[in-house]
Scaffold this motif. Structure first.
Motif, PDB file in Angstrom:
ATOM      1  N   LEU A 100       3.493   9.722   0.486  1.00  0.00           N
ATOM      2  CA  LEU A 100       3.372   9.754  -0.962  1.00  0.00           C
ATOM      3  C   LEU A 100       4.617   9.205  -1.644  1.00  0.00           C
ATOM      4  O   LEU A 100       5.737   9.642  -1.395  1.00  0.00           O
ATOM      5  CB  LEU A 100       3.137  11.196  -1.434  1.00  0.00           C
ATOM      6  N   ASN A 101       4.417   8.206  -2.497  1.00  0.00           N
ATOM      7  CA  ASN A 101       5.491   7.650  -3.311  1.00  0.00           C
ATOM      8  C   ASN A 101       5.458   8.354  -4.665  1.00  0.00           C
ATOM      9  O   ASN A 101       4.568   8.109  -5.480  1.00  0.00           O
ATOM     10  CB  ASN A 101       5.313   6.135  -3.490  1.00  0.00           C
ATOM     11  N   MET A 102       6.432   9.208  -4.916  1.00  0.00           N
ATOM     12  CA  MET A 102       6.449  10.017  -6.124  1.00  0.00           C
ATOM     13  C   MET A 102       6.688   9.191  -7.384  1.00  0.00           C
ATOM     14  O   MET A 102       6.487   9.676  -8.496  1.00  0.00           O
ATOM     15  CB  MET A 102       7.522  11.100  -5.999  1.00  0.00           C
ATOM     16  N   LYS A 103       7.111   7.937  -7.210  1.00  0.00           N
ATOM     17  CA  LYS A 103       7.410   7.096  -8.378  1.00  0.00           C
ATOM     18  C   LYS A 103       6.173   6.376  -8.914  1.00  0.00           C
ATOM     19  O   LYS A 103       6.232   5.746  -9.970  1.00  0.00           O
ATOM     20  CB  LYS A 103       8.480   6.065  -8.015  1.00  0.00           C
ATOM     21  N   PHE A 104       5.051   6.458  -8.174  1.00  0.00           N
ATOM     22  CA  PHE A 104       3.841   5.775  -8.619  1.00  0.00           C
ATOM     23  C   PHE A 104       2.687   6.769  -8.635  1.00  0.00           C
ATOM     24  O   PHE A 104       2.541   7.559  -7.704  1.00  0.00           O
ATOM     25  CB  PHE A 104       3.510   4.600  -7.696  1.00  0.00           C
ATOM     26  N   HIS A 113       0.810  -1.214   0.000  1.00  0.00           N
ATOM     27  CA  HIS A 113       0.000   0.000   0.000  1.00  0.00           C
ATOM     28  C   HIS A 113       0.849   1.272   0.000  1.00  0.00           C
ATOM     29  O   HIS A 113       0.469   2.271  -0.622  1.00  0.00           O
ATOM     30  CB  HIS A 113      -0.953  -0.019   1.189  1.00  0.00           C
ATOM     31  N   LEU A 114       1.981   1.251   0.669  1.00  0.00           N
ATOM     32  CA  LEU A 114       2.861   2.412   0.638  1.00  0.00           C
ATOM     33  C   LEU A 114       3.474   2.599  -0.743  1.00  0.00           C
ATOM     34  O   LEU A 114       3.584   3.728  -1.233  1.00  0.00           O
ATOM     35  CB  LEU A 114       3.973   2.264   1.683  1.00  0.00           C
ATOM     36  N   THR A 115       3.857   1.505  -1.368  1.00  0.00           N
ATOM     37  CA  THR A 115       4.480   1.571  -2.691  1.00  0.00           C
ATOM     38  C   THR A 115       3.511   2.105  -3.735  1.00  0.00           C
ATOM     39  O   THR A 115       3.894   2.857  -4.642  1.00  0.00           O
ATOM     40  CB  THR A 115       4.980   0.175  -3.114  1.00  0.00           C
ATOM     41  N   HIS A 116       2.236   1.746  -3.614  1.00  0.00           N
ATOM     42  CA  HIS A 116       1.257   2.089  -4.647  1.00  0.00           C
ATOM     43  C   HIS A 116       0.296   3.204  -4.237  1.00  0.00           C
ATOM     44  O   HIS A 116      -0.761   3.375  -4.852  1.00  0.00           O
ATOM     45  CB  HIS A 116       0.484   0.833  -5.043  1.00  0.00           C
ATOM     46  N   ASN A 117       0.650   3.955  -3.216  1.00  0.00           N
ATOM     47  CA  ASN A 117      -0.154   5.107  -2.792  1.00  0.00           C
ATOM     48  C   ASN A 117      -1.610   4.741  -2.540  1.00  0.00           C
ATOM     49  O   ASN A 117      -2.540   5.450  -2.956  1.00  0.00           O
ATOM     50  CB  ASN A 117      -0.076   6.229  -3.837  1.00  0.00           C
ATOM     51  N   VAL A 118      -1.801   3.619  -1.860  1.00  0.00           N
ATOM     52  CA  VAL A 118      -3.155   3.194  -1.502  1.00  0.00           C
ATOM     53  C   VAL A 118      -3.586   3.974  -0.257  1.00  0.00           C
ATOM     54  O   VAL A 118      -2.907   3.939   0.761  1.00  0.00           O
ATOM     55  CB  VAL A 118      -3.215   1.678  -1.230  1.00  0.00           C
ATOM     56  N   PRO A 119      -4.698   4.697  -0.314  1.00  0.00           N
ATOM     57  CA  PRO A 119      -5.099   5.546   0.814  1.00  0.00           C
ATOM     58  C   PRO A 119      -5.635   4.738   1.992  1.00  0.00           C
ATOM     59  O   PRO A 119      -6.180   3.651   1.820  1.00  0.00           O
ATOM     60  CB  PRO A 119      -6.204   6.414   0.213  1.00  0.00           C
ATOM     61  N   ASP A 120      -5.472   5.288   3.175  1.00  0.00           N
ATOM     62  CA  ASP A 120      -6.033   4.704   4.395  1.00  0.00           C
ATOM     63  C   ASP A 120      -7.143   5.640   4.861  1.00  0.00           C
ATOM     64  O   ASP A 120      -6.921   6.549   5.652  1.00  0.00           O
ATOM     65  CB  ASP A 120      -4.952   4.556   5.459  1.00  0.00           C
ATOM     66  N   ILE A 121      -8.360   5.416   4.365  1.00  0.00           N
ATOM     67  CA  ILE A 121      -9.467   6.326   4.633  1.00  0.00           C
ATOM     68  C   ILE A 121     -10.060   6.107   6.018  1.00  0.00           C
ATOM     69  O   ILE A 121     -10.597   7.025   6.626  1.00  0.00           O
ATOM     70  CB  ILE A 121     -10.533   6.184   3.524  1.00  0.00           C
ATOM     71  N   GLY A 122      -9.968   4.890   6.527  1.00  0.00           N
ATOM     72  CA  GLY A 122     -10.326   4.665   7.915  1.00  0.00           C
ATOM     73  C   GLY A 122     -11.718   4.133   8.173  1.00  0.00           C
ATOM     74  O   GLY A 122     -12.126   4.034   9.328  1.00  0.00           O
ATOM     75  N   ASN A 123     -12.476   3.796   7.126  1.00  0.00           N
ATOM     76  CA  ASN A 123     -13.778   3.174   7.357  1.00  0.00           C
ATOM     77  C   ASN A 123     -14.042   2.135   6.266  1.00  0.00           C
ATOM     78  O   ASN A 123     -13.587   2.275   5.130  1.00  0.00           O
ATOM     79  CB  ASN A 123     -14.886   4.226   7.398  1.00  0.00           C
TER      80      ASN A 123
END
Length: 260
Positions: A184-188, A75-85
């Motif tokens: 934010l991973n600027m590469k993805f 998730h960090l590599t692909h900028n997957v958001p953690d919205i929390g619900n």
């Protein structure tokens, strides 16, 4: 890579000459000293396969932390958001119980700890992906190497692919995901509201000659390779262990196998 003014001017001159000649700068100076000087990037050898596949060795996941490291890395590599619900949840890789992961294969005589054990789940990159058939804009498509891709620029948010996927492997961005990205991973690339996303078998890393980030983070728990190569790690594992796949009776041909 850092570049000072002198290197920048050299690279500009190289590009101008190469463009005028109708060839790329990399081709023109492939054997020059520019790579050694850090002006041109070193040649990258991508990882290729006829059919990419993955094996999940559940025996290697003895602690909850084993799962968390893999999910966080992906998730960090692909900028997957953690919205929390749960309603707005976006996931590329996640865990669920055997009952939900492999419905119809459970029975009351299974060990209790096995029933409660979390199983790592992701897009199965099927041989016959129903999500591809129903997409009206071809935003989701299957590559020759078996990876099922998502083109977020073509996605119109109809969610037909989500309805067709029997594995729940796709997520829809009900909200703008960007404010919920931890690091934010600027590469993805990031995504926008109104598009579908999912696991892509780290195709961007394969293009750089790297294994999927989940495989690296698993430290042996995930095995990745060419299903058509009898000498690949995947084939060696499959030939020596009994494995199961999710909902294989549906005929989609899942590309993810599980050693239980």
């Amino acid at each position: 890579m850092t570049m000072n003014r002198r290197k920048f001017l050299k690279l500009t001159a190289v590009t101008t000459i190469a463009t005028a000649g109708g060839i790329s700068a990399l081709e023109l100076f492939k054997d020059s000293k520019l790579e050694a000087q850090g002006i041109l990037p070193l040649e990258v050898k991508p990882l290729t396969a006829k059919r990419w596949a993955m094996v999940v060795d559940i025996r290697k996941f003895t602690k909850e932390d084993n799962y968390k490291k893999i999910i966080e890395a992906c998730h960090l590599t692909h900028n997957v958001p953690d919205i929390g619900n749960p309603k707005d949840e976006i996931k590329w890789i996640w865990t669920d119980t055997f009952e939900h992961a492999f419905p119809g294969q459970e029975h009351k005589y299974m060990p209790e700890d096995f029933k409660k054990m979390p199983f790592l789940l992701l897009c199965n990159h099927c041989d016959n992906p129903p999500c591809v058939r129903v997409c009206p804009t071809k935003a989701t498509f299957k590559r020759k190497d078996g990876i099922v891709m998502m083109d977020m620029h073509r996605c119109i948010g109809c969610r037909f692919c989500m309805a067709a996927c029997p594995f729940g492997a796709r997520s829809f961005n009900w909200r703008d995901p960007r404010p919920f990205i931890k690091e934010l991973n600027m590469k993805f690339p990031t995504r926008t509201k109104g598009v579908v996303e999912k696991c892509n078998f780290c195709e961007e890393r394969l293009a750089e000659g790297k294994m999927p980030v989940c495989v690296e983070a698993s430290k042996g728990g995930l095995i990745f390779g060419d299903l058509e190569d009898p000498n690949s790690d995947v084939r060696k594992v499959l030939s020596s262990h009994y494995t199961i796949r999710r909902k294989s009776e549906l005929g989609t041909g899942p590309g993810v196998y599980y050693i239980i």
